[in-house]
Design a protein around this motif. Structure first.
Motif, PDB file in Angstrom:
ATOM      1  N   GLU A  72     -19.326  42.402  29.863  1.00 51.04           N
ATOM      2  CA  GLU A  72     -18.879  42.493  28.698  1.00 51.04           C
ATOM      3  C   GLU A  72     -18.206  40.672  28.432  1.00 51.04           C
ATOM      4  OE1 GLU A  72     -18.155  43.937  25.959  1.00 51.04           O
ATOM      5  OE2 GLU A  72     -18.991  45.757  26.211  1.00 51.04           O
ATOM      6  N   GLY A  73     -18.304  40.510  29.595  1.00 54.24           N
ATOM      7  CA  GLY A  73     -18.088  38.809  29.457  1.00 54.24           C
ATOM      8  C   GLY A  73     -16.187  38.738  29.758  1.00 54.24           C
ATOM      9  N   VAL A  74     -15.872  39.423  30.404  1.00 48.00           N
ATOM     10  CA  VAL A  74     -14.483  39.331  30.195  1.00 48.00           C
ATOM     11  C   VAL A  74     -13.752  39.912  32.084  1.00 48.00           C
ATOM     12  CG1 VAL A  74     -13.642  40.397  27.893  1.00 48.00           C
ATOM     13  CG2 VAL A  74     -13.549  42.047  29.921  1.00 48.00           C
ATOM     14  N   LEU A  75     -14.551  39.539  32.340  1.00 47.86           N
ATOM     15  CA  LEU A  75     -14.323  39.506  34.239  1.00 47.86           C
ATOM     16  C   LEU A  75     -13.222  38.815  34.405  1.00 47.86           C
ATOM     17  CD1 LEU A  75     -14.264  41.341  36.376  1.00 47.86           C
ATOM     18  CD2 LEU A  75     -17.186  40.236  37.360  1.00 47.86           C
ATOM     19  N   GLU A  76     -13.614  37.271  33.959  1.00 46.92           N
ATOM     20  CA  GLU A  76     -12.781  36.908  34.335  1.00 46.92           C
ATOM     21  C   GLU A  76     -11.064  36.691  33.960  1.00 46.92           C
ATOM     22  OE1 GLU A  76     -13.038  34.815  37.416  1.00 46.92           O
ATOM     23  OE2 GLU A  76     -14.702  36.041  37.401  1.00 46.92           O
ATOM     24  N   GLN A  77     -11.144  37.216  32.952  1.00 44.68           N
ATOM     25  CA  GLN A  77     -10.169  36.996  31.956  1.00 44.68           C
ATOM     26  C   GLN A  77      -9.222  38.221  32.577  1.00 44.68           C
ATOM     27  OE1 GLN A  77     -10.667  37.476  27.578  1.00 44.68           O
ATOM     28  NE2 GLN A  77     -13.424  36.139  27.439  1.00 44.68           N
ATOM     29  N   ILE A  78      -9.797  39.206  33.484  1.00 43.14           N
ATOM     30  CA  ILE A  78      -8.580  40.632  33.797  1.00 43.14           C
ATOM     31  C   ILE A  78      -8.647  40.007  35.071  1.00 43.14           C
ATOM     32  CG2 ILE A  78      -9.798  41.928  32.622  1.00 43.14           C
ATOM     33  CD1 ILE A  78     -10.459  42.087  35.275  1.00 43.14           C
ATOM     34  N   GLY A  79      -8.407  38.560  35.642  1.00 43.74           N
ATOM     35  CA  GLY A  79      -8.354  38.368  37.092  1.00 43.74           C
ATOM     36  C   GLY A  79      -9.829  38.430  38.271  1.00 43.74           C
ATOM     37  N   GLY A  80     -11.017  38.284  37.752  1.00 39.70           N
ATOM     38  CA  GLY A  80     -12.129  38.345  38.987  1.00 39.70           C
ATOM     39  C   GLY A  80     -11.741  39.696  39.678  1.00 39.70           C
ATOM     40  N   ARG A  81     -13.013  40.122  40.147  1.00 39.96           N
ATOM     41  CA  ARG A  81     -13.098  41.392  41.400  1.00 39.96           C
ATOM     42  C   ARG A  81     -12.007  41.286  42.605  1.00 39.96           C
ATOM     43  NH1 ARG A  81     -17.940  43.321  41.020  1.00 39.96           N
ATOM     44  NH2 ARG A  81     -20.032  41.633  40.260  1.00 39.96           N
ATOM     45  N   ALA A  82     -11.538  39.944  42.890  1.00 37.36           N
ATOM     46  CA  ALA A  82      -9.611  40.176  43.321  1.00 37.36           C
ATOM     47  C   ALA A  82      -8.983  40.807  42.663  1.00 37.36           C
ATOM     48  CB  ALA A  82      -9.355  38.754  43.235  1.00 37.36           C
ATOM     49  N   TYR A  83      -8.727  40.988  41.452  1.00 38.16           N
ATOM     50  CA  TYR A  83      -7.637  41.122  40.744  1.00 38.16           C
ATOM     51  C   TYR A  83      -7.598  43.018  40.777  1.00 38.16           C
ATOM     52  CZ  TYR A  83      -4.120  42.571  37.073  1.00 38.16           C
ATOM     53  OH  TYR A  83      -2.638  43.007  37.049  1.00 38.16           O
ATOM     54  N   ILE A  84      -9.578  42.964  41.020  1.00 35.87           N
ATOM     55  CA  ILE A  84      -9.513  45.026  40.877  1.00 35.87           C
ATOM     56  C   ILE A  84      -8.637  45.658  41.742  1.00 35.87           C
ATOM     57  CG2 ILE A  84     -11.697  46.734  40.509  1.00 35.87           C
ATOM     58  CD1 ILE A  84     -13.104  44.862  38.400  1.00 35.87           C
ATOM     59  N   SER A  85      -9.405  44.570  43.231  1.00 32.47           N
ATOM     60  CA  SER A  85      -9.126  45.343  44.795  1.00 32.47           C
ATOM     61  C   SER A  85      -7.736  45.397  44.768  1.00 32.47           C
ATOM     62  CB  SER A  85      -9.651  44.011  45.312  1.00 32.47           C
ATOM     63  OG  SER A  85     -10.751  43.686  45.895  1.00 32.47           O
ATOM     64  N   THR A  86      -7.026  44.386  44.179  1.00 36.76           N
ATOM     65  CA  THR A  86      -5.279  44.355  44.222  1.00 36.76           C
ATOM     66  C   THR A  86      -5.093  45.563  43.485  1.00 36.76           C
ATOM     67  OG1 THR A  86      -4.815  43.126  42.094  1.00 36.76           O
ATOM     68  CG2 THR A  86      -5.249  41.762  43.977  1.00 36.76           C
TER      69      THR A  86
END
Length: 452
Positions: A72-86
């Motif tokens: 969707e082109g919004v992964l970096e907007q939410i903080g990337g994969r690192a944020y999902i890990s948090t």
């Protein structure tokens, strides 16, 4: 200085993390929350992506979620994969998701109330609406918040079965019992088995047949008897004093014409004084707001049921309720009818709704009411659980055989048979009594005759 709207980012992270780690938590989160419940925009995007995965029946985990957000082109907007890990690290226990989801929802309600209040204030400052219109606007906006939060859970059939069986046992122990609220008229109660919880009962007739009087008699039997059942009446057509005058005439058996003119005997006054004492002890609550809006009626109904434990609400009559503005009257009445049915179910009590009938029946050779005579909307027939018509044959063809007789036609009964019964209508006292084949009583003995 602008204040920060209520929110709990920690609870939001915990909920999203739990949804990623447990399928049961995922389902709980989807059932409980909406995208707009999340305050942080990145959390809304994550929740939206989870919903898309769920709708496609794909696995919802950190890897599939990251791929969906990247697509969707919004992964970096939410903080990337690192944020999902948090998010995963924020989970104390997936079993706590309901508690944390409730906190997220509560903060969302606070924000929504603030938004709605700001909108109402802006409308008030404009002074473009009438006061009544502004109040209705405000009530609707607040009501929408509450309606959006009603949540129905699945219930196991066994739980409902136990409740039903207890009711059956209670009924079997008393041969005279009926499952619903009694009307006070044995033949009618046996036919419809009382007015049941959550049912909408429509009582209809042409003008001057006695539907308002019949309604008052039902309330009197319920509230003034030994059981003292609390009931409420919305009277949109008749003022409070006129309605209570009818009650007094009915209870005291004093001709209503004498009451209106004040030409009363000492005996009449004594009986009226006794009737006032009876009504003082009867838990009957009246509201005479003319042209009441649907929103206001529902709000008042909820309050009187909550505060006074009311077990029956009557509305006289449906066509006078002011519904949402619509392009035609039929749609408006349909909305009112459907809303009253929903209100009966929500409150868990029977709602007796009086309705007009079309003039068309008077042009027929047989003027007995039919379901098609219900005025302005076929939805009334569809929404009603019970439809009762009152018919006085003497209006159309006078004869001694039909004098003072009212036919009570149960033309629809969702939970039982249809049929007809009869009552005796004593017009002078606005009183209905059980019908008997025996010779009619001369009620003039109850008071002196009044000449006009």
């Amino acid at each position: 200085m602008a204040r920060t709207p209520p929110s709990s980012p920690e609870a939001e992270r915990s909920v999203l993390g739990a949804m990623l780690s447990s399928e049961s938590a995922l389902l709980e989160g989807i059932e409980t929350l909406q995208e707009s419940d999340f305050y942080l925009m990145e959390h809304r995007k994550i929740f939206r992506a989870m919903l898309r995965l769920f709708e496609r029946k794909a696995n919802v985990d950190p890897i599939t979620l990251a791929d969906e957000l990247e697509r969707e082109g919004v992964l970096e907007q939410i903080g990337g994969r690192a944020y999902i890990s948090t998010l995963m690290d924020s989970v104390i226990s997936p079993s706590l998701i309901q508690e944390h989801a409730n906190l997220v929802q509560e903060k969302s309600i606070y924000r929504r109330v603030i938004e709605v209040t700001d909108t109402i204030l802006a409308e008030a400052y404009k002074e473009e609406r009438s006061a009544d219109d502004l109040l209705e606007f405000a009530e609707n906006r607040i009501f929408e918040i509450r309606q959006g939060r009603i949540r129905r859970e699945f219930v196991h059939v066994g739980e409902v079965g136990e409740k039903v069986f207890k009711n059956i046992e209670s009924l079997s122990s008393d041969p005279k019992a009926v499952p619903g609220v009694r009307t006070g008229y044995r033949d009618l109660d046996e036919l419809v088995m009382g007015f049941r919880e959550g049912n909408m009962i429509v009582l209809a007739s042409r003008p001057s047949v006695g539907k308002t009087s019949f309604m008052l008699n039902i309330h009197y039997h319920l509230s003034a008897g030994d059981s003292k059942v609390p009931t409420a009446i919305f009277t949109l057509e008749t003022g409070l004093e006129e309605l209570v005058t009818r009650f007094l005439s009915m209870v005291a058996r004093v001709d209503s014409r004498k009451i209106y003119t004040g030409r009363l005997s000492r005996n009449d006054l004594a009986r009226l004084a006794d009737a006032v004492s009876v009504l003082k002890k009867a838990p009957i609550f009246l509201d005479a707001t003319p042209a009441i809006s649907l929103t206001e009626l529902k709000a008042k109904a909820r309050r009187i049921v909550r505060d006074e434990g009311v077990k029956l609400i009557s509305i006289d009559y449906m066509q006078l309720i002011r519904g949402p503005k619509s392009e035609n009257r039929q749609i408006e009445v349909t909305i009112v009818s459907q809303s009253l049915k929903a209100m009966a179910r929500e409150l868990g009590i029977p709602v007796l709704v009086l309705s007009q009938l079309s003039r068309g029946l008077e042009r027929r050779e047989d003027a007995t009411p039919r379901l098609s005579d219900l005025r302005e909307s076929g939805s009334i027939e569809q929404d009603a659980d019970i439809v009762i018509f009152l018919h006085r044959p003497e209006i159309y063809a006078e004869s001694l055989a039909t004098r003072n007789i009212v036919e009570v036609h149960v033309s629809k009964n969702r939970n039982g048979p249809t049929g007809k019964t009869r009552l005796t209508f004593i017009k002078e006292f606005t009183r209905f009594e059980s019908y008997t084949e025996e010779e009619m009583v001369d009620y003039s003995d109850f008071g002196e005759d009044l000449s006009f």
